[in-house]
Design a protein around this motif. Structure first.
Motif, PDB file in Angstrom:
ATOM      1  N   SER A 129       0.924  -1.061   0.141  1.00 47.76           N
ATOM      2  CA  SER A 129       0.137   0.005  -0.115  1.00 47.76           C
ATOM      3  C   SER A 129       1.091   1.309  -0.164  1.00 47.76           C
ATOM      4  O   SER A 129       0.381   2.366  -0.280  1.00 47.76           O
ATOM      5  N   SER A 130       2.140   1.002   0.154  1.00 45.53           N
ATOM      6  CA  SER A 130       2.985   2.436   0.077  1.00 45.53           C
ATOM      7  C   SER A 130       3.505   2.567  -1.261  1.00 45.53           C
ATOM      8  O   SER A 130       3.448   1.694  -2.132  1.00 45.53           O
ATOM      9  N   TYR A 131       3.847   3.980  -1.384  1.00 46.65           N
ATOM     10  CA  TYR A 131       4.312   4.421  -2.756  1.00 46.65           C
ATOM     11  C   TYR A 131       5.027   5.662  -2.731  1.00 46.65           C
ATOM     12  O   TYR A 131       4.788   6.471  -1.701  1.00 46.65           O
ATOM     13  N   ILE A 132       5.858   6.039  -3.654  1.00 43.71           N
ATOM     14  CA  ILE A 132       6.512   7.399  -3.768  1.00 43.71           C
ATOM     15  C   ILE A 132       6.005   8.158  -4.937  1.00 43.71           C
ATOM     16  O   ILE A 132       5.694   7.652  -5.972  1.00 43.71           O
ATOM     17  N   ARG A 133       5.820   9.392  -4.357  1.00 40.74           N
ATOM     18  CA  ARG A 133       5.461  10.558  -5.149  1.00 40.74           C
ATOM     19  C   ARG A 133       6.411  11.459  -5.517  1.00 40.74           C
ATOM     20  O   ARG A 133       6.877  11.971  -4.751  1.00 40.74           O
ATOM     21  N   LEU A 134       6.835  11.570  -6.657  1.00 43.50           N
ATOM     22  CA  LEU A 134       7.973  12.745  -7.298  1.00 43.50           C
ATOM     23  C   LEU A 134       7.166  13.826  -7.642  1.00 43.50           C
ATOM     24  O   LEU A 134       6.391  13.542  -8.700  1.00 43.50           O
ATOM     25  N   THR A 135       7.275  15.041  -7.284  1.00 45.55           N
ATOM     26  CA  THR A 135       6.499  16.046  -7.653  1.00 45.55           C
ATOM     27  C   THR A 135       7.539  17.128  -7.959  1.00 45.55           C
ATOM     28  O   THR A 135       8.497  17.570  -7.589  1.00 45.55           O
ATOM     29  N   VAL A 136       7.336  17.735  -9.454  1.00 43.73           N
ATOM     30  CA  VAL A 136       8.454  18.609  -9.829  1.00 43.73           C
ATOM     31  C   VAL A 136       7.710  19.730 -10.371  1.00 43.73           C
ATOM     32  O   VAL A 136       6.584  19.877 -10.992  1.00 43.73           O
ATOM     33  N   ILE A 137       8.057  20.931  -9.652  1.00 45.42           N
ATOM     34  CA  ILE A 137       7.445  22.338  -9.651  1.00 45.42           C
ATOM     35  C   ILE A 137       8.308  23.136 -10.651  1.00 45.42           C
ATOM     36  O   ILE A 137       9.332  23.574 -10.089  1.00 45.42           O
ATOM     37  N   ALA A 138       7.723  23.860 -11.774  1.00 44.77           N
ATOM     38  CA  ALA A 138       8.556  24.773 -12.369  1.00 44.77           C
ATOM     39  C   ALA A 138       8.077  25.958 -13.046  1.00 44.77           C
ATOM     40  O   ALA A 138       6.776  26.001 -13.246  1.00 44.77           O
ATOM     41  N   LYS A 139       8.744  26.913 -13.581  1.00 45.34           N
ATOM     42  CA  LYS A 139       8.241  28.248 -13.925  1.00 45.34           C
ATOM     43  C   LYS A 139       8.777  28.575 -15.216  1.00 45.34           C
ATOM     44  O   LYS A 139      10.026  28.003 -15.488  1.00 45.34           O
ATOM     45  N   HIS A 140       7.967  28.782 -16.410  1.00 43.34           N
ATOM     46  CA  HIS A 140       8.279  29.105 -17.690  1.00 43.34           C
ATOM     47  C   HIS A 140       8.828  30.333 -17.446  1.00 43.34           C
ATOM     48  O   HIS A 140       8.590  31.205 -16.878  1.00 43.34           O
ATOM     49  N   SER A 141      10.066  30.850 -18.313  1.00 38.21           N
ATOM     50  CA  SER A 141      10.932  31.771 -18.328  1.00 38.21           C
ATOM     51  C   SER A 141      10.325  32.944 -19.084  1.00 38.21           C
ATOM     52  O   SER A 141      10.500  34.003 -18.737  1.00 38.21           O
ATOM     53  N   LEU A 142       9.448  32.796 -20.003  1.00 39.62           N
ATOM     54  CA  LEU A 142       9.029  33.865 -20.796  1.00 39.62           C
ATOM     55  C   LEU A 142       7.488  34.306 -20.010  1.00 39.62           C
ATOM     56  O   LEU A 142       7.275  35.450 -19.997  1.00 39.62           O
ATOM     57  N   SER A 143       6.788  33.171 -19.895  1.00 34.01           N
ATOM     58  CA  SER A 143       5.225  33.744 -19.130  1.00 34.01           C
ATOM     59  C   SER A 143       5.261  33.726 -17.718  1.00 34.01           C
ATOM     60  O   SER A 143       4.383  34.420 -17.070  1.00 34.01           O
ATOM     61  N   GLY A 144       6.089  33.074 -17.137  1.00 31.43           N
ATOM     62  CA  GLY A 144       6.072  32.935 -15.622  1.00 31.43           C
ATOM     63  C   GLY A 144       5.085  31.988 -14.837  1.00 31.43           C
ATOM     64  O   GLY A 144       5.010  31.983 -13.922  1.00 31.43           O
ATOM     65  N   PHE A 145       4.452  31.371 -15.868  1.00 33.87           N
ATOM     66  CA  PHE A 145       3.448  30.294 -15.359  1.00 33.87           C
ATOM     67  C   PHE A 145       4.059  29.237 -14.614  1.00 33.87           C
ATOM     68  O   PHE A 145       4.893  28.769 -15.256  1.00 33.87           O
ATOM     69  N   THR A 146       3.544  28.605 -13.543  1.00 30.37           N
ATOM     70  CA  THR A 146       4.041  27.798 -12.893  1.00 30.37           C
ATOM     71  C   THR A 146       3.327  26.482 -13.302  1.00 30.37           C
ATOM     72  O   THR A 146       2.025  26.429 -13.258  1.00 30.37           O
ATOM     73  N   ASN A 147       3.870  25.380 -13.379  1.00 31.63           N
ATOM     74  CA  ASN A 147       3.176  24.029 -13.557  1.00 31.63           C
ATOM     75  C   ASN A 147       3.709  23.027 -12.671  1.00 31.63           C
ATOM     76  O   ASN A 147       5.004  23.148 -12.328  1.00 31.63           O
ATOM     77  N   ILE A 148       3.001  21.987 -12.177  1.00 32.06           N
ATOM     78  CA  ILE A 148       3.342  20.883 -11.403  1.00 32.06           C
ATOM     79  C   ILE A 148       3.187  19.717 -12.215  1.00 32.06           C
ATOM     80  O   ILE A 148       2.078  19.362 -12.835  1.00 32.06           O
ATOM     81  N   PHE A 149       4.135  18.915 -11.966  1.00 25.73           N
ATOM     82  CA  PHE A 149       4.290  17.350 -12.579  1.00 25.73           C
ATOM     83  C   PHE A 149       4.397  16.514 -11.489  1.00 25.73           C
ATOM     84  O   PHE A 149       5.006  16.576 -10.541  1.00 25.73           O
TER      85      PHE A 149
END
Length: 173
Positions: A129-149
């Motif tokens: 029942s255990s698991y690992i979640r890898l979260t990557v959070i980054a900003k776009h250099s031109l728009s400044g929008f942040t996305n989460i993967f």
């Protein structure tokens, strides 16, 4: 007078439509795109066992302020049901200030990143029942929008002693 009001109305409507089209078609394409490998590579590095995670910048532009957060989740009993308890996995480098986009002149594949931990994640992975979640959070250099993967690793079978392939390839060999 009617021509003046009609001209102003047409100008306002044209401005609203052009702003909408700009936001929908131009800025919508200015978002971060990251792919995360479904494998965890277990390698002896600098004399100790390390676990590597790999992700690749697929954006057509640079990204910045990249945070990487691996978390180990496991189910624990609670009153009336099960709950999930999270424990952070400490990385050697969990913040990267800048990752370039893919370029033909880049022979070192700087757009593909590997991060590592020296924690023994296999021994902490006690049940199914255990698991690992890898979260990557980054900003776009031109728009400044942040996305989460997010990439979830649900079983120990994702851990391999093979090394990651170079460049855009998220596989192991």
């Amino acid at each position: 007078m009617t021509d003046l009001i009609l001209g102003i109305t047409i100008s306002i409507v044209a401005g609203v439509i052009s702003s909408y089209l700009f936001l929908m078609y131009f800025l919508k394409r200015k978002r971060v795109k990251i792919e995360i490998s479904p494998h965890v590579s277990k390698v002896i590095f600098e004399g100790e066992v390390n676990y590597f995670f790999k992700f690749v910048n697929k954006t057509n532009s640079e990204i910045f302020d990249i945070r990487i957060e691996p978390t180990f989740y496991k189910q624990v009993g609670g009153v009336g049901g099960m709950n999930i308890q999270g424990k952070d996995i400490v990385l050697k480098d969990n913040f990267i200030s800048y990752i370039p986009c893919k370029k033909k002149s880049d022979t070192n594949s700087l757009h593909a990143m590997r991060v590592r931990t020296s924690e023994d994640i296999e021994s902490n992975w006690s049940d199914t029942s255990s698991y690992i979640r890898l979260t990557v959070i980054a900003k776009h250099s031109l728009s400044g929008f942040t996305n989460i993967f997010v990439q979830d690793f649900y079983c120990k079978d994702v851990i391999t002693t093979k090394r990651f392939k170079s460049g855009d390839d998220l596989g192991v060999a």
